[in-house]
Design an enzyme around this catalytic site. Structure first.
Site, mmCIF file in Angstrom:
data_model
loop_
_atom_site.group_PDB
_atom_site.id
_atom_site.type_symbol
_atom_site.label_atom_id
_atom_site.label_comp_id
_atom_site.label_asym_id
_atom_site.label_seq_id
_atom_site.Cartn_x
_atom_site.Cartn_y
_atom_site.Cartn_z
ATOM 1 N N LEU A 74 0.783 -1.363 -0.116
ATOM 2 C CA LEU A 74 0.048 0.219 -0.084
ATOM 3 C C LEU A 74 0.760 1.274 0.073
ATOM 4 O O LEU A 74 0.284 2.526 -0.243
ATOM 5 C CB LEU A 74 -0.888 0.040 1.095
ATOM 6 C CG LEU A 74 -1.899 -1.049 1.204
ATOM 7 C CD1 LEU A 74 -2.771 -1.072 2.563
ATOM 8 C CD2 LEU A 74 -2.712 -1.059 0.170
ATOM 9 N N HIS A 139 -3.907 -3.310 23.799
ATOM 10 C CA HIS A 139 -4.422 -4.583 23.578
ATOM 11 C C HIS A 139 -5.320 -5.013 24.594
ATOM 12 O O HIS A 139 -5.860 -4.300 25.290
ATOM 13 C CB HIS A 139 -3.355 -5.763 23.725
ATOM 14 C CG HIS A 139 -2.343 -5.889 22.565
ATOM 15 N ND1 HIS A 139 -2.736 -6.400 21.349
ATOM 16 C CD2 HIS A 139 -1.047 -5.909 22.363
ATOM 17 C CE1 HIS A 139 -1.771 -6.494 20.413
ATOM 18 N NE2 HIS A 139 -0.465 -6.220 21.156
ATOM 19 N N ASN A 142 -5.641 -4.125 28.130
ATOM 20 C CA ASN A 142 -5.419 -2.870 28.403
ATOM 21 C C ASN A 142 -6.705 -1.933 28.442
ATOM 22 O O ASN A 142 -7.167 -1.282 29.316
ATOM 23 C CB ASN A 142 -4.504 -1.939 27.522
ATOM 24 C CG ASN A 142 -3.148 -2.479 27.197
ATOM 25 O OD1 ASN A 142 -2.913 -2.961 26.145
ATOM 26 N ND2 ASN A 142 -2.239 -2.713 28.681
ATOM 27 N N TYR A 143 -7.729 -2.544 27.462
ATOM 28 C CA TYR A 143 -9.159 -2.121 27.128
ATOM 29 C C TYR A 143 -9.625 -2.447 28.300
ATOM 30 O O TYR A 143 -10.547 -1.670 29.146
ATOM 31 C CB TYR A 143 -9.735 -2.369 26.165
ATOM 32 C CG TYR A 143 -8.720 -2.279 24.880
ATOM 33 C CD1 TYR A 143 -8.031 -0.888 24.741
ATOM 34 C CD2 TYR A 143 -8.595 -3.306 23.970
ATOM 35 C CE1 TYR A 143 -7.185 -0.892 23.495
ATOM 36 C CE2 TYR A 143 -7.756 -2.996 22.877
ATOM 37 C CZ TYR A 143 -7.198 -1.827 22.595
ATOM 38 O OH TYR A 143 -6.170 -1.685 21.518
ATOM 39 N N ASP A 169 -11.769 -7.220 22.229
ATOM 40 C CA ASP A 169 -11.181 -7.930 20.804
ATOM 41 C C ASP A 169 -12.521 -8.200 20.300
ATOM 42 O O ASP A 169 -12.842 -7.782 19.076
ATOM 43 C CB ASP A 169 -10.102 -8.569 20.704
ATOM 44 C CG ASP A 169 -8.693 -7.983 20.875
ATOM 45 O OD1 ASP A 169 -8.483 -6.849 21.218
ATOM 46 O OD2 ASP A 169 -7.633 -8.703 20.932
#
Length: 390
Positions: A74, A139, A142-143, A169
């Site tokens: 890209l 990750h 952490n959330y 996730d």
């Protein structure tokens, strides 16, 4: 006809959240084209074990199910032009870069919507497109931590406890991406207009504080570990058995609690309720009672009774021998298209539609497998294809 056979998705995501979201769409019939880098490893797609006799990991065979995939560099202007051509047909984009990355590549929403105003563009990130944390790495752990959920999860003696299931996730990032994309599809159906979908895994963990979160906002009182109804503060919990296995006990309602007390020969606890004043004493007694028999013995005692008690099953027990999983077709045999006659067992789709059921057309191809086929169909020469993928 499948439920989403009219949708075409260009998937730039990596790891687990985005690929699982596009898997949900692909199983429901959407045509998904995964864009990957030839040189940058995907630690989930490349994660062992690999299926015997192939160079495909179990993860790639699963997450790549029902998808095609394409290698593009890209950073090359020519590759950006390929994407601009593709979005005239694949008019839903799912990407998982940090905010600003796709803009720098010339593939941001504001740029691409001028080419196709019907474009639906879903950006899945840790902290969202705005706010002071928007470019911060993170990750699942952490959330969960920052959202408040871990402040009242785990045990008093040990603190927060990890699970091997990526809640932020998958349960948040993947599922909210699917919901956001399908909501935007419906809006496009009503108006003819596409839109930008901003999905943050951290945002999604905030309402996952659930009833404790609403109680705190109303009262200002912080929940504590093993102090709430659903985090070990009452009888609702896991208990070890004689054979070092575990039972889950969820008999919250009075009718379930009464039957449970009868089964363990403690009818005097019925009036105390599942959250008695002397919870520590009652809970320790129940621990010792449940530890006096094996898991199998207890399940025979509870069999056929409404007690909301279930065994903690191993992976083998849950995925390969459980009769309910078999009946619900939650483990399926899927053909690996790149290896003739080869099938692999995979976890199936949980979405059951009566008129347009999911179909498992094929397992995942190796990354980049369809590069030449797709670019040739767009009119590129072999030399141009080599240049685009290098």
């Amino acid at each position: 006809m499948t439920a989403l056979s009219n949708l075409k998705v260009l998937d730039f995501s990596t790891l687990l959240p985005g690929p699982y979201a596009s898997l949900v769409l692909a199983d429901l019939g959407a045509e998904v084209l995964k864009i990957s880098s030839k040189t940058k490893p995907d630690i989930v797609a490349d994660y062992p074990p690999f299926i015997e006799g192939t160079d495909i990991s179990a993860n790639q065979a699963w997450l790549g199910r029902n998808k095609k995939n394409l290698f593009l560099n890209l950073k090359k202007p020519e590759a950006v032009e390929v994407v601009k051509k593709l979005i005239m047909e694949y008019d839903i984009i799912l990407e998982q870069f940090r905010p600003g990355v796709m803009d720098r590549l010339g593939l941001g929403y504001e740029t691409l919507k001028t080419i196709n105003p019907r474009l639906i563009y879903c950006s899945l990130t840790g902290y969202g497109q705005t706010g002071p944390l928007n470019k911060q790495a993170g990750h699942d752990i952490n959330y969960l931590a920052r959202s408040g959920n871990m402040a009242h999860a785990g045990r008093k003696s040990t603190g927060p406890v990890l699970t091997n299931m990526q809640i932020a996730d998958v349960a948040v990032g993947s599922m909210n991406s699917v919901i956001g994309i399908l909501a935007a599809v419906n809006y496009r159906h009503l108006t003819g207009e596409g839109q930008f979908v901003d999905i943050s895994m951290y945002d999604g963990m905030i309402p996952f504080n659930g009833m404790d979160g609403t109680a705190f906002l109303a009262s200002g009182k912080e929940p504590v570990r093993e102090g709430q109804r659903l985090n070990g503060g009452c009888i609702y919990d896991f208990y070890e058995t004689k054979d070092h296995q575990y039972l889950s006990v969820g008999c919250l309602e009075p009718k379930f609690w009464a039957v449970f007390c009868q089964c363990i020969d403690r009818e005097e606890y019925i009036e105390k309720t599942v959250w008695p004043e002397d919870i520590d004493v009652v809970k320790e007694d129940i621990r010792q009672i449940l530890k006096s028999r094996t898991r199998g013995e207890w399940m025979e005692i509870f069999r056929g009774k409404d007690v909301c008690v279930e065994p903690v099953l191993s992976m083998k027990e849950a995925l390969l021998t459980d009769e309910h999983v078999k009946a619900r077709e939650m483990v399926v045999d899927v053909e690996l298209p790149s290896v003739e006659g080869k099938t692999v067992k995979q976890m199936g789709s949980p979405i059951k539609l009566s008129q347009s059921p999911v179909s498992y057309r094929h397992g995942g191809y190796p990354l980049g497998y369809h590069t030449e086929e797709i670019l040739k169909s767009m009119g590129y020469t072999e030399e141009e294809i080599e240049d685009l993928t290098r």
